[in-house]
Design a protein around this motif. Structure first.
Motif, PDB file in Angstrom:
ATOM      1  N   VAL B 105       0.841  -1.205   0.000  1.00 30.22           N
ATOM      2  CA  VAL B 105       0.000   0.000   0.000  1.00 30.22           C
ATOM      3  C   VAL B 105       0.864   1.238   0.000  1.00 30.22           C
ATOM      4  O   VAL B 105       2.078   1.179   0.251  1.00 30.22           O
ATOM      5  CB  VAL B 105      -0.908   0.041   1.252  1.00 30.22           C
ATOM      6  CG1 VAL B 105      -1.941  -1.059   1.180  1.00 30.22           C
ATOM      7  CG2 VAL B 105      -0.081  -0.034   2.518  1.00 30.22           C
ATOM      8  N   THR B 106       0.218   2.342  -0.306  1.00 26.15           N
ATOM      9  CA  THR B 106       0.873   3.642  -0.169  1.00 26.15           C
ATOM     10  C   THR B 106       0.251   4.351   1.020  1.00 26.15           C
ATOM     11  O   THR B 106      -0.975   4.378   1.164  1.00 26.15           O
ATOM     12  CB  THR B 106       0.659   4.493  -1.432  1.00 26.15           C
ATOM     13  OG1 THR B 106       0.988   3.705  -2.558  1.00 26.15           O
ATOM     14  CG2 THR B 106       1.550   5.722  -1.399  1.00 26.15           C
ATOM     15  N   LEU B 107       1.107   4.895   1.884  1.00 25.51           N
ATOM     16  CA  LEU B 107       0.629   5.587   3.080  1.00 25.51           C
ATOM     17  C   LEU B 107       0.781   7.088   2.854  1.00 25.51           C
ATOM     18  O   LEU B 107       1.825   7.543   2.397  1.00 25.51           O
ATOM     19  CB  LEU B 107       1.451   5.141   4.299  1.00 25.51           C
ATOM     20  CG  LEU B 107       1.055   5.725   5.660  1.00 25.51           C
ATOM     21  CD1 LEU B 107      -0.312   5.201   6.062  1.00 25.51           C
ATOM     22  CD2 LEU B 107       2.080   5.317   6.711  1.00 25.51           C
ATOM     23  N   LEU B 108      -0.284   7.835   3.133  1.00 26.94           N
ATOM     24  CA  LEU B 108      -0.218   9.280   2.939  1.00 26.94           C
ATOM     25  C   LEU B 108      -0.729   9.987   4.180  1.00 26.94           C
ATOM     26  O   LEU B 108      -1.547   9.464   4.929  1.00 26.94           O
ATOM     27  CB  LEU B 108      -1.091   9.703   1.748  1.00 26.94           C
ATOM     28  CG  LEU B 108      -0.844   8.981   0.421  1.00 26.94           C
ATOM     29  CD1 LEU B 108      -2.028   8.115   0.059  1.00 26.94           C
ATOM     30  CD2 LEU B 108      -0.614   9.999  -0.663  1.00 26.94           C
ATOM     31  N   ARG B 109      -0.228  11.194   4.361  1.00 27.59           N
ATOM     32  CA  ARG B 109      -0.829  12.028   5.407  1.00 27.59           C
ATOM     33  C   ARG B 109      -2.127  12.609   4.859  1.00 27.59           C
ATOM     34  O   ARG B 109      -2.390  12.564   3.679  1.00 27.59           O
ATOM     35  CB  ARG B 109       0.132  13.155   5.779  1.00 27.59           C
ATOM     36  CG  ARG B 109       1.422  12.640   6.334  1.00 27.59           C
ATOM     37  CD  ARG B 109       2.319  13.780   6.820  1.00 27.59           C
ATOM     38  NE  ARG B 109       3.679  13.302   6.989  1.00 27.59           N
ATOM     39  CZ  ARG B 109       4.122  12.707   8.095  1.00 27.59           C
ATOM     40  NH1 ARG B 109       3.322  12.530   9.111  1.00 27.59           N
ATOM     41  NH2 ARG B 109       5.374  12.298   8.161  1.00 27.59           N
ATOM     42  N   VAL B 114       3.021  11.809   0.586  1.00 25.56           N
ATOM     43  CA  VAL B 114       3.281  10.381   0.727  1.00 25.56           C
ATOM     44  C   VAL B 114       4.314  10.146   1.823  1.00 25.56           C
ATOM     45  O   VAL B 114       5.304  10.864   1.920  1.00 25.56           O
ATOM     46  CB  VAL B 114       3.810   9.807  -0.614  1.00 25.56           C
ATOM     47  CG1 VAL B 114       4.213   8.357  -0.452  1.00 25.56           C
ATOM     48  CG2 VAL B 114       2.757   9.969  -1.694  1.00 25.56           C
ATOM     49  N   ILE B 115       4.060   9.130   2.656  1.00 27.69           N
ATOM     50  CA  ILE B 115       5.072   8.707   3.616  1.00 27.69           C
ATOM     51  C   ILE B 115       5.766   7.496   2.995  1.00 27.69           C
ATOM     52  O   ILE B 115       5.219   6.393   2.961  1.00 27.69           O
ATOM     53  CB  ILE B 115       4.447   8.306   4.961  1.00 27.69           C
ATOM     54  CG1 ILE B 115       3.659   9.485   5.533  1.00 27.69           C
ATOM     55  CG2 ILE B 115       5.511   7.847   5.936  1.00 27.69           C
ATOM     56  CD1 ILE B 115       2.833   9.118   6.746  1.00 27.69           C
ATOM     57  N   ALA B 116       6.958   7.712   2.477  1.00 28.84           N
ATOM     58  CA  ALA B 116       7.629   6.629   1.745  1.00 28.84           C
ATOM     59  C   ALA B 116       8.447   5.757   2.683  1.00 28.84           C
ATOM     60  O   ALA B 116       9.074   6.270   3.605  1.00 28.84           O
ATOM     61  CB  ALA B 116       8.535   7.212   0.670  1.00 28.84           C
ATOM     62  N   PRO B 117       8.415   4.445   2.478  1.00 30.11           N
ATOM     63  CA  PRO B 117       9.264   3.575   3.304  1.00 30.11           C
ATOM     64  C   PRO B 117      10.725   3.742   2.904  1.00 30.11           C
ATOM     65  O   PRO B 117      11.003   4.261   1.832  1.00 30.11           O
ATOM     66  CB  PRO B 117       8.771   2.173   2.963  1.00 30.11           C
ATOM     67  CG  PRO B 117       8.198   2.292   1.595  1.00 30.11           C
ATOM     68  CD  PRO B 117       7.675   3.686   1.479  1.00 30.11           C
ATOM     69  N   PRO B 118      11.671   3.287   3.734  1.00 33.36           N
ATOM     70  CA  PRO B 118      13.080   3.359   3.354  1.00 33.36           C
ATOM     71  C   PRO B 118      13.333   2.521   2.099  1.00 33.36           C
ATOM     72  O   PRO B 118      12.499   1.713   1.700  1.00 33.36           O
ATOM     73  CB  PRO B 118      13.815   2.757   4.558  1.00 33.36           C
ATOM     74  CG  PRO B 118      12.834   2.760   5.669  1.00 33.36           C
ATOM     75  CD  PRO B 118      11.480   2.723   5.062  1.00 33.36           C
TER      76      PRO B 118
END
Lengths: 202, 852
Positions: B105-109, B114-118
């Motif tokens: 999934v893509t996580l966003l505020r 977008v809150i990108a994973p490392p």
């Protein structure tokens, strides 16, 4: 001329500019050979000095005429065809010109080496045991050839040998023992040379 | 005998070292490949994600029968009906059965950022039940109790600065939904699992979120005092379906390999081609190195014969020396190969080919495998030349004349001609067969032609040498002429220098050229095919629900979405079934013709309805699908659906293999975002229609309205990014070839010291000798490079022919190819000049043997 270990090869190599003396100097005419550095040394050697070794004289991948002309080409000197022709006839290899060393006998290879040495018209030809690897008759032919080049082509030849018969072809024989020149003879016979050698070895 | 062997090897220690280096490199690559492949094939170490389970159940169609009771092998990952959990939970000893499903999934505020994973870490959503697999423990807050509540792991919370109570958006390609964080978990004393950031939804919510009922696997927890074999047997019986695998131990980790494939198939494929290719180069290099080193020892062998060594003993000595190389080389290669395998594994994990938990395991059987191969290759390499060497007469050693070159055997000529003829036949064949086969044939062509070129090497180089000889004489005068004469007489030596150059540049050009040619073909076909006015794409795909909104924008005449998924075509051959894994594209049959100009090679676009499919170029031959025939597709929910073939299309590079109605795809494989929406505009469309289309996107989604040309440009980039694997393979081969060139030259120049010395004594300066060697090196390059490039070009023509039906797309990327050419030339020149420098340092008088 001298027994093994007398220093005759070393002396010749210094004289021919192939080796450098640890002390003293070598003069080739008015050029001080021992002071020259590369590539000047090589240039002087190839224009003024010719070499005939005992063996492995010729480049195996080149044929006879290419071997003969090579020093001239390396020096960038012009190739006088008629002079080369004359040398080739004198040396007696006119019909072997297109053949490679591997296809020729030891004697024929030495002849080609001599032709090469003559082709550049050097002031001196140095020969180190030129007949050492040859049978008696072939060796004799080679020595006659050297003699002919002196008599007919006005060439100077300095030869290192331990064979009295070879020495007898020379005008002047210098004897060495233990690194020193000990004696000199003019136009000796083989027997005289042989006797002198025995005396030296005692 | 032993003493003679050691003394002989010590006397030639330079040469021996050179040959040994070649063997070590070959064995290192071979050993690394073998243990990597085995590690990949025998399965990954269990991720600690399933650490709490005893067994994991998943679907593997290869195991059992689909309705017609035949084996089907497919890499498609098929889901499990979660209701099966009830069947197992009654088995004595089973304490818990957990249905497990994951989705990236893509996580966003909430503001849309977008809150990108490392790097190389996935962002994964699961059901709360999956937390029990590891297990995760609550560190703060509570479990999700409503459909819009989630729990995240500590690492994600720390990275994004999130605390219980915060709201975020989650998107899996659809329009992002709002969730509230109610808790934070940790997996057994760490902040997160290796390779992923975990988000947990309520169990009921995850099914709705993902959009399908099936789960990836069932985790089974068994009570500690139960007999595991008995329980396992009972589970298998309770499931009653041989396709359902019960995995235990390390095999459990297989379910976590991403992107719908069951095994590390991509990784294994890469390894396979890398090792096959390296093996091929290795055999070449070792053969020529050893044959050459035997050739060089002719004089020494003659001496051995002179002192009383029999021909049989000579052959044995040579064979023993080859074996010493093989054994010693393998020993070193095992050590280095283990290290190399670790490095490769790390790189593969970094780029996502293998899970982060992939470990290379040492395999003892690999040692005899590599040792055996090394022995075979080296012994075969010396066999032919050792027989010739043993026949050398003793007297040859005492002669100073150069030993006569063996005449070129008639057998060798015949074999070489045969290879060339074979290569030619393959070229002709490649223009007649379907795409995938043509591409394989192209690689085969290159290999066959190169073998032919290296077998006939000494003859092939003669003609170019004649020309180059004259040119070299013109440029460099006497040293140039000398170089030419030398090379013409030493054709075998020249051939063994030229061969690695040809191999390296040829394969490099072929590999680079393959991607360029495919790219050009794809771009050309995409450009010709895309008649849409605008193509709308999204950063993470276009949510399916937005397609209708796009259609409603003023000025839009027709809208055609394209959804890419994976499927498998099942062909019934009567008493056995075959599965072809394909890419499937969901489209809208009614609007396809408005936006794409498909080149229909058979059938009719008008026949493309909700019950039919269109097959791409290979389709009619590979699957036996002609218009009117039926074709059966297998979907990830395990269902087989039959369609009619409406037709086949030809210009399909850049499109999926099969086009089917989007509705059907969504019914069996939901949860995909739309790759691209093709839009044709009405004649009176307003000028700001592109902006209006982009404005359709809600918060958290960003759309781009591209022209057809710009869209084709994005396809180009996708192809290029997959090329990195080739660069690894090419790099390995170029390095190997370079080392082989250096080896051969160091050995051969060491042998020519006498020749150099004689040259200097008769008047060549050191500079002239160096010029001669420079001329030689450039001539070698001038022969090897065109040979390699020429063969690559021939193969690329077949590739272009196979992919697109025309030869005009052949191309090589300018910069990488130039780089390879420069490196190959540089290595050749350097490998000539540096040993020459060393050889010239020696006193010529001493070298030629005049000094006492």
């Amino acid at each position: 001329m001298g027994p093994s270990g007398s220093g005759k090869s070393t002396l010749m190599q210094c004289a021919a500019g192939l080796d450098r003396p640890t002390r003293g100097s070598v003069w080739f005419g008015d050029i001080e050979l021992s002071k020259l550095k590369e590539p000047k040394l090589t240039e002087v050697r190839r224009e003024q000095i010719g070499y005939v070794f005992q063996a492995f004289n010729l480049l195996p991948s080149l044929n006879a005429i290419q071997n003969i002309e090579l020093p001239l080409k390396l020096a960038g000197l012009p190739i006088a065809r008629d002079r080369i022709q004359r040398i080739v006839e004198t040396v007696g290899i006119a019909d072997l010109l297109r053949q490679r060393p591997a296809e020729l006998s030891g004697g024929q290879q030495q002849r080609i080496a001599i032709a090469r040495a003559l082709a550049a018209q050097p002031r001196v030809i140095f020969a180190d045991e030129p007949t050492g690897a040859l049978d008696l008759r072939t060796g004799r032919d080679i020595l006659h050839l050297f003699r002919a080049s002196v008599d007919e082509l006005a060439q100077t030849v300095i030869m290192v040998t331990h064979d009295p018969a070879a020495a007898s072809f020379a005008d002047r024989v210098v004897f060495l023992a233990d690194g020193q020149i000990v004696d000199e003879m003019t136009r000796p016979t083989a027997a005289e040379v042989s006797a002198h050698m025995n005396q030296l070895e005692r | 005998m032993q003493q003679l062997l050691w003394q002989s090897m010590w006397a030639r220690r330079g040469n021996v070292l050179g040959a040994l280096i070649a063997v070590v490199i070959a064995t290192t690559i071979a050993f690394a490949s073998v243990i990597l492949i085995r590690s990949a094939v025998t399965g990954v170490r269990a991720t600690d994600r399933q650490a709490a389970t005893t067994f994991v159940v998943r679907m593997n169609p290869a195991n059992g029968s689909l309705p017609t009771e035949d084996q089907i092998t497919t890499m498609l990952a098929i889901g499990i009906d979660p209701a099966l959990a009830e069947r197992i939970s009654g088995v004595p000893g089973v304490t818990n059965v957990i249905p497990d499903v994951q989705q990236d999934v893509t996580l966003l505020r909430t503001d849309g950022t977008v809150i990108a994973p490392p790097d190389r870490v996935r962002m994964v959503a699961q059901g709360w039940g999956s937390a029990g697999l590891t297990p995760f423990t609550l560190a703060e807050g509570r479990a999700p109790a409503a459909g819009d509540e989630i729990v995240i792991d500590r690492a994600l919370a720390t990275q994004a600065g999130l605390v219980p109570g915060d709201e975020v958006l989650l998107s899996n390609g659809a329009v992002p939904q709002v969730f509230r964080i109610v808790g934070i978990v940790t997996p057994s004393d760490r902040d997160r699992l290796e390779g992923q950031l975990s988000i947990f939804l309520q169990d009921a919510a995850i099914t709705a979120f993902i959009g399908r009922r099936e789960v990836d696997s069932l985790g089974v927890i068994v009570s500690p005092d139960a007999d595991l074999d008995v329980v396992r047997g009972a589970i298998v019986t309770a499931l009653g379906d041989p396709r359902l695998e019960v995995l235990a131990g390390n095999a459990r980790g297989q379910v976590d390999i991403t992107s719908g494939s069951l095994e590390l198939s991509d990784f294994i494929a890469m390894l396979g081609s890398m090792s096959g290719f390296s093996g091929f180069v290795a055999i070449f290099v070792l053969s020529s190195t050893f044959a050459f080193s035997v050739l060089q020892r002719s004089r020494e062998i003659g001496l051995q014969r002179a002192i009383g060594v029999t021909p049989g003993q000579v052959r044995r000595l040579i064979a023993m020396e080859a074996m010493v190389h093989a054994v010693l080389g393998t020993a070193i290669g095992v050590l280095l190969g283990t290290g190399l395998a670790q490095v490769v594994a790390r790189i593969a994990a970094r780029v996502g080919l293998v899970p982060a938990s992939f470990r290379v395991t040492f395999w003892w059987w690999a040692v005899p495998i590599v040792l055996g191969s090394a022995l075979v290759v080296t012994l075969v390499a010396v066999w032919g030349s050792s027989r010739r060497a043993a026949r050398i007469r003793p007297v040859d050693a005492l002669r100073e004349a150069a030993l006569p070159q063996r005449a070129f055997g008639i057998w060798r000529i015949l074999i070489g001609v045969m290879f060339f003829a074979g290569g030619g036949a393959m070229v002709v064949l490649a223009s007649q067969v379907p795409m995938e086969i043509a591409v394989l044939l192209a690689l085969g062509e290159a290999i066959v032609l190169m073998i032919g070129a290296s077998v006939l090497g000494p003859i092939i180089v003669l003609l170019p040498l004649l020309v180059l000889n004259a040119v070299a004489g013109r440029i460099w005068r006497t040293p140039g002429e000398l170089a030419g004469w030398n090379m013409r007489r030493a054709a075998k030596r020249v051939a063994s220098t030229v061969t690695p150059i040809m191999l390296a540049t040829g394969f490099a050009a072929l590999m680079f050229g393959f991607t360029t040619t495919a790219e050009r073909g794809t771009v050309a076909q995409s450009r010709e095919r895309t008649t849409a006015d605008i193509v709308v794409v999204g950063d993470t795909g276009v949510p399916t629900s937005l397609v209708d909104d796009l259609a409603g924008v003023d000025g839009v005449a027709a809208v055609m979405p394209l959804v890419s998924a994976e499927s498998s075509i099942v062909v019934d051959h009567g008493d056995w079934q075959e599965a072809f894994d394909v890419t499937a594209g969901g489209v809208d049959p009614s609007t396809v013709a408005d936006v794409l100009a498909l080149d229909m090679t058979s059938g009719d676009l008008a026949a493309f309805t909700d019950e039919s499919v269109l097959l791409g170029s290979g389709g009619d031959i590979a699957f036996g699908g002609k218009p009117g025939d039926t074709v059966t597709l297998l979907f990830p929910d395990g269902e087989l659906v039959t369609f009619t073939v409406a037709g086949t299309f030809g210009n399909g590079l850049g499109l999926p293999d099969v086009l089917l109605p989007m509705r059907t795809l969504a019914a069996h494989d939901p949860g995909h975002a739309v790759d691209a929406v093709f839009i044709s505009l009405a004649d009176d469309a307003p000028t700001d229609v592109a902006a209006k289309l982009e404005a359709v996107a809600p918060t958290g989604v960003s759309l781009h309205a591209l022209t057809a040309g710009a869209y084709v440009g994005t396809l180009q980039q996708a192809i290029v990014s997959g090329a990195w694997i080739l660069y690894v393979i090419i790099g390995a081969a170029v390095v190997f070839a370079a080392i082989s060139v250096v080896n051969t030259l160091v050995m051969s120049i060491a042998d020519r010291v006498r020749e150099f010395s004689l040259l200097r004594l008769i008047g060549a300066t050191g500079g002239q000798v160096e010029t001669m060697m420079l001329a030689e090196s450039l001539m070698c390059a001038m022969i090897g490079l065109p040979l390699g490039l020429g063969i690559a070009l021939i193969a690329l023509i077949s590739v272009s022919q196979g992919l697109t039906g025309s030869v005009t797309h052949v191309g090589v990327p300018l910069l990488p190819t130039l780089l390879v050419i420069v490196i190959a030339t540089g290595v050749t020149v350097g490998a000539h000049m540096i040993p020459t420098r060393f050889a010239l340092r020696r006193d010529p008088v001493e070298a030629i043997g005049l000094k006492q």
